[in-house]
Write an enzyme that holds these catalytic residues in place. Structure first.
Site, short mmCIF file in Angstrom:
data_model
loop_
_atom_site.label_atom_id
_atom_site.label_comp_id
_atom_site.label_asym_id
_atom_site.label_seq_id
_atom_site.Cartn_x
_atom_site.Cartn_y
_atom_site.Cartn_z
N SER A 167 2.03 15.47 6.56
CA SER A 167 2.34 14.65 5.38
C SER A 167 2.45 13.17 5.73
O SER A 167 2.75 12.81 6.87
CB SER A 167 3.65 15.11 4.75
OG SER A 167 3.58 16.47 4.42
N1 SAH Z 1 5.35 19.96 7.24
C1 SAH Z 1 4.02 19.94 7.74
C2 SAH Z 1 3.03 19.84 6.61
C3 SAH Z 1 1.94 20.80 6.81
S1 SAH Z 1 0.91 21.05 5.41
C4 SAH Z 1 3.83 18.83 8.76
O1 SAH Z 1 4.71 17.98 8.89
O2 SAH Z 1 2.82 18.82 9.46
C5 SAH Z 1 1.59 22.53 4.72
C6 SAH Z 1 1.53 23.76 5.56
O3 SAH Z 1 1.95 24.84 4.75
C7 SAH Z 1 0.15 24.14 6.09
O4 SAH Z 1 0.19 24.20 7.48
C8 SAH Z 1 -0.11 25.52 5.47
O5 SAH Z 1 -0.80 26.40 6.32
C9 SAH Z 1 1.30 25.99 5.20
N2 SAH Z 1 1.43 27.05 4.20
C10 SAH Z 1 0.79 27.20 3.01
N3 SAH Z 1 1.21 28.31 2.38
C11 SAH Z 1 2.15 28.87 3.18
C12 SAH Z 1 2.97 30.03 3.08
N4 SAH Z 1 2.93 30.86 2.03
N5 SAH Z 1 3.82 30.30 4.10
C13 SAH Z 1 3.89 29.50 5.18
N6 SAH Z 1 3.15 28.39 5.33
C14 SAH Z 1 2.30 28.07 4.33
#
Ligand code: SAH
Length: 227
Positions: A71
């Site tokens: 993000s």
């Molecule tokens: N907080 C992260 C943002 C990653 S983007 C950072 O700082 O890098 C959001 C993430 O949510 C992705 O890696 C995606 O694979 C994950 N995601 C999406 N649906 C999900 C679910 N049901 N359970 C766990 N992770 C999920």
């Protein structure tokens, strides 16, 4: 006027990191000194793929592989500030991704549990957190829309992927008085929601428009893309 402690410029990225905190975070109204200090300290460049290292402190999300993103720094600061952590909380994060937000939470709360659905991202995030001596995060590969029952209830829950609604299991796993922050809305744009579990029901406040990757799972979007 916020006083930001002068960094010690410990690594090659300390200066861009300080600029990031000053221009993207403090200048846009983030005032929690704990949030500011942790973002001043954490080497965000270690959480992005090497080829994007030079952009690690830029004002945007960045690809981390598997079509997912880390993000935008401001969004991390904004969501973290809304959780108002004091240091003694147990926090659940859904969407470990790069582990950067996990690291921020680990520095500001007592214990963090973070769930990611894509195994390769979790493996990498675990390595990065370990390399930084961050050991108060439990990580697992799972559908985070189901929460992580074993350690519930949580003081706070942060979902870093966008879904159509707050997953019921997450609300069930929140302590009374606990707060959940999550982007809720459509697949391409959402509104940041804060839901607080009170004696008289759930109190919702809405914040800025945002664009997160999709929350995919039982209580999120379906993977085949038709919702
Ligand atoms: N907080 C992260 C943002 C990653 S983007 C950072 O700082 O890098 C959001 C993430 O949510 C992705 O890696 C995606 O694979 C994950 N995601 C999406 N649906 C999900 C679910 N049901 N359970 C766990 N992770 C999920």
């Amino acid at each position: 006027m916020i006083f930001i402690k002068k960094p010690k410029f410990k690594d090659a990225y300390s200066r861009p990191r300080h600029e990031m905190v000053k221009k993207q975070i403090a200048a846009r109204g983030i005032i929690d000194p704990r949030v500011i200090a942790v973002m001043e300290e954490l080497p965000r460049h270690l959480f992005v793929p090497q080829e994007f290292g030079g952009k690690a402190y830029a004002d945007c999300p960045l690809p981390i592989g598997e079509k997912q993103t880390i993000s935008q720094p401001f969004m991390v600061a904004f969501m973290t500030e809304l959780l108002d952590l004091k240091g003694n909380e147990k926090v659940l994060e859904i969407g470990t991704g790069s582990g950067y937000q996990t690291a921020v939470l680990c520095k500001l709360a007592e214990q963090v549990y973070s769930v990611e659905r894509i195994p390769s991202l979790l493996v990498k995030a675990r390595k990065t957190l370990e390399s930084l001596n961050i050991h108060n995060a439990g990580l697992k590969v799972f559908d985070g829309t189901m929460g992580w029952k074993d350690y519930a209830p949580y003081d706070a829950i942060m979902v870093t992927a966008g879904g159509p609604e707050a997953p019921k299991p997450l609300m069930d796993q929140l302590k009374p008085g606990g707060r959940l922050i999550m982007p809720i809305g459509g697949k391409t744009q959402q509104v940041l929601h804060m839901l607080v579990k009170t004696d008289s029901g759930i109190k919702t406040t809405t914040h800025s428009l945002c664009t997160f990757v999709n929350l995919i799972g039982e209580y999120g979007w379906k993977e085949n893309g038709n919702g």
